[in-house]
Structures are given as structure tokens and as C-alpha cells.
Design a protein around this motif. Sequence first.
Motif, PDB file in Angstrom:
ATOM      1  N   ALA A  45       0.855  -1.105   0.070  1.00 34.45           N
ATOM      2  CA  ALA A  45       0.139  -0.079  -0.020  1.00 34.45           C
ATOM      3  C   ALA A  45       0.976   1.481  -0.101  1.00 34.45           C
ATOM      4  O   ALA A  45       1.869   1.107   0.395  1.00 34.45           O
ATOM      5  CB  ALA A  45      -0.834  -0.026   1.289  1.00 34.45           C
ATOM      6  N   PRO A  46       0.418   2.500  -0.373  1.00 32.19           N
ATOM      7  CA  PRO A  46       1.024   3.687  -0.221  1.00 32.19           C
ATOM      8  C   PRO A  46       1.580   3.953   0.924  1.00 32.19           C
ATOM      9  O   PRO A  46       0.801   3.428   2.069  1.00 32.19           O
ATOM     10  CB  PRO A  46       0.245   4.673  -0.918  1.00 32.19           C
ATOM     11  CG  PRO A  46      -1.120   3.907  -0.872  1.00 32.19           C
ATOM     12  CD  PRO A  46      -1.234   2.529  -1.088  1.00 32.19           C
ATOM     13  N   TYR A  47       2.462   4.582   1.166  1.00 34.79           N
ATOM     14  CA  TYR A  47       3.140   4.778   2.595  1.00 34.79           C
ATOM     15  C   TYR A  47       2.106   6.011   2.996  1.00 34.79           C
ATOM     16  O   TYR A  47       1.776   7.076   2.534  1.00 34.79           O
ATOM     17  CB  TYR A  47       4.549   5.653   2.370  1.00 34.79           C
ATOM     18  CG  TYR A  47       5.535   4.524   2.307  1.00 34.79           C
ATOM     19  CD1 TYR A  47       6.122   3.743   3.392  1.00 34.79           C
ATOM     20  CD2 TYR A  47       5.958   4.044   0.964  1.00 34.79           C
ATOM     21  CE1 TYR A  47       6.841   2.790   3.310  1.00 34.79           C
ATOM     22  CE2 TYR A  47       6.867   3.082   0.869  1.00 34.79           C
ATOM     23  CZ  TYR A  47       7.516   2.495   1.527  1.00 34.79           C
ATOM     24  OH  TYR A  47       8.377   1.522   1.741  1.00 34.79           O
ATOM     25  N   ARG A  48       1.677   5.992   4.096  1.00 36.96           N
ATOM     26  CA  ARG A  48       1.060   6.922   4.856  1.00 36.96           C
ATOM     27  C   ARG A  48       1.638   8.279   5.455  1.00 36.96           C
ATOM     28  O   ARG A  48       2.938   8.109   5.606  1.00 36.96           O
ATOM     29  CB  ARG A  48       0.268   6.647   6.207  1.00 36.96           C
ATOM     30  CG  ARG A  48      -0.562   5.459   5.960  1.00 36.96           C
ATOM     31  CD  ARG A  48      -1.205   4.940   7.202  1.00 36.96           C
ATOM     32  NE  ARG A  48      -1.929   3.476   6.945  1.00 36.96           N
ATOM     33  CZ  ARG A  48      -3.363   3.441   7.353  1.00 36.96           C
ATOM     34  NH1 ARG A  48      -3.909   4.301   8.261  1.00 36.96           N
ATOM     35  NH2 ARG A  48      -3.742   2.336   7.060  1.00 36.96           N
ATOM     36  N   GLY A  49       1.012   9.342   5.342  1.00 37.57           N
ATOM     37  CA  GLY A  49       1.885  10.403   5.901  1.00 37.57           C
ATOM     38  C   GLY A  49       2.936  11.391   4.777  1.00 37.57           C
ATOM     39  O   GLY A  49       3.501  12.043   4.960  1.00 37.57           O
ATOM     40  N   GLN A  50       2.673  10.768   3.602  1.00 40.61           N
ATOM     41  CA  GLN A  50       3.645  11.037   2.421  1.00 40.61           C
ATOM     42  C   GLN A  50       2.891  11.646   1.349  1.00 40.61           C
ATOM     43  O   GLN A  50       1.736  11.177   1.335  1.00 40.61           O
ATOM     44  CB  GLN A  50       4.637   9.893   1.847  1.00 40.61           C
ATOM     45  CG  GLN A  50       5.507   9.309   2.983  1.00 40.61           C
ATOM     46  CD  GLN A  50       6.589  10.182   3.202  1.00 40.61           C
ATOM     47  OE1 GLN A  50       7.121  11.205   2.573  1.00 40.61           O
ATOM     48  NE2 GLN A  50       6.730  10.554   4.546  1.00 40.61           N
ATOM     49  N   THR A  65      12.280  11.451  -1.585  1.00 37.04           N
ATOM     50  CA  THR A  65      12.550  10.433  -0.935  1.00 37.04           C
ATOM     51  C   THR A  65      12.067   9.063  -1.654  1.00 37.04           C
ATOM     52  O   THR A  65      11.234   9.088  -2.399  1.00 37.04           O
ATOM     53  CB  THR A  65      11.723  10.437   0.569  1.00 37.04           C
ATOM     54  OG1 THR A  65      10.304  10.414   0.399  1.00 37.04           O
ATOM     55  CG2 THR A  65      12.204  11.855   1.326  1.00 37.04           C
ATOM     56  N   PRO A  66      12.648   8.193  -1.184  1.00 33.55           N
ATOM     57  CA  PRO A  66      12.240   6.854  -1.842  1.00 33.55           C
ATOM     58  C   PRO A  66      10.559   6.398  -1.693  1.00 33.55           C
ATOM     59  O   PRO A  66       9.889   5.725  -2.337  1.00 33.55           O
ATOM     60  CB  PRO A  66      13.047   5.742  -1.182  1.00 33.55           C
ATOM     61  CG  PRO A  66      14.142   6.286  -0.843  1.00 33.55           C
ATOM     62  CD  PRO A  66      13.848   7.716  -0.145  1.00 33.55           C
ATOM     63  N   THR A  67      10.255   6.688  -0.352  1.00 30.61           N
ATOM     64  CA  THR A  67       8.721   6.513  -0.226  1.00 30.61           C
ATOM     65  C   THR A  67       7.928   7.724  -1.025  1.00 30.61           C
ATOM     66  O   THR A  67       6.876   7.043  -1.534  1.00 30.61           O
ATOM     67  CB  THR A  67       8.512   6.810   1.524  1.00 30.61           C
ATOM     68  OG1 THR A  67       8.741   8.168   1.891  1.00 30.61           O
ATOM     69  CG2 THR A  67       9.214   5.987   2.272  1.00 30.61           C
ATOM     70  N   GLU A  68       8.390   8.745  -1.127  1.00 29.53           N
ATOM     71  CA  GLU A  68       7.444   9.521  -1.891  1.00 29.53           C
ATOM     72  C   GLU A  68       7.662   8.898  -3.583  1.00 29.53           C
ATOM     73  O   GLU A  68       6.512   9.027  -4.165  1.00 29.53           O
ATOM     74  CB  GLU A  68       8.000  11.147  -2.067  1.00 29.53           C
ATOM     75  CG  GLU A  68       7.577  11.749  -0.900  1.00 29.53           C
ATOM     76  CD  GLU A  68       7.849  13.313  -0.943  1.00 29.53           C
ATOM     77  OE1 GLU A  68       7.686  14.069  -0.119  1.00 29.53           O
ATOM     78  OE2 GLU A  68       8.565  13.652  -1.697  1.00 29.53           O
TER      79      GLU A  68
END
Length: 137
Positions: A45-50, A65-68
Motif C-alpha cells: 500500500a502507499p506510505y501514509r503521511g507522504q 525520498t524513496p517513499t515519495e
Amino acid sequence: MQFIYVLPGWEGSAADGRVLLDALLRPHGLKVPRCWLYNGEGFLAPYRGQRYHLNDWRARHQPTTPTELFNMRHSSVKNVIERCFGILKERWGILRDKSNYPIDLKNKIIMACCLLHNYIRQEMTSGPFENHFELDE
């Protein structure tokens, strides 16, 4: 794009995860290769808070960032899927109609529209609906 698995009958307000779980647990349900947004234990799932939605990234606001970056790519895939449904509804007006058909007949209509869509895509690689939605293969 073509439809490879269709599971009609769920309400439009049903959570994606609930519908996915139902599709996976059916006797001849959805089979997903491990390499597709899947980590062996569950779907990624997508990262929360990003930042997530494509509108969050403009030409000057690229992922930092890698999460974005993951969220941006996840959002891109989801947009392609949404455009596929848009093409299906544009092509088959009966899918936009709030008809009073029994649910089992509605499910058969959805399946027939998806099958016809796939057949048309095999015979004609681009058409007015695909160009309208600018769908990339």
C-alpha cells in the motif's frame, strides 16, 4: 489495456481491500504473480503521511525520498486503472445507467461489456475512447 479479471457485484462504496480479499479467496479467484506490488505477505500500500496523489507532484515538486517516489508510482498505476474504467463506461453507456435490472443480470452485462471491450482492443489497438483518455499501453 484489457481486463484480465472482473468481479462484478460489489457496491461502489466497498473498500478496495475488501473486494481484493474476496477476489483472492474465491475457489477460482484472482491469481497475482508475486512480483506485482506484492511482498509475499500482502499487497504493498502507499506510505501514509507522504504525498500520494499525482496532483501533489508538479514539474517543480518531484519526489525527494524513496517513499515519495513509491507513492508517486503507485498513484500512477491507480490512475491507469481508473482511466480503464472510464473508457469502459464511455464505450458502453448501459454501465452509466442506473438501471432497475436484477443484480445477476447487471453482473452479466458488466462481464459482457468487459469481454466486448477486450475483443475490440484486440482487433483495433486505438479508438476514439482510448485517444480521449490518453491511455498509454
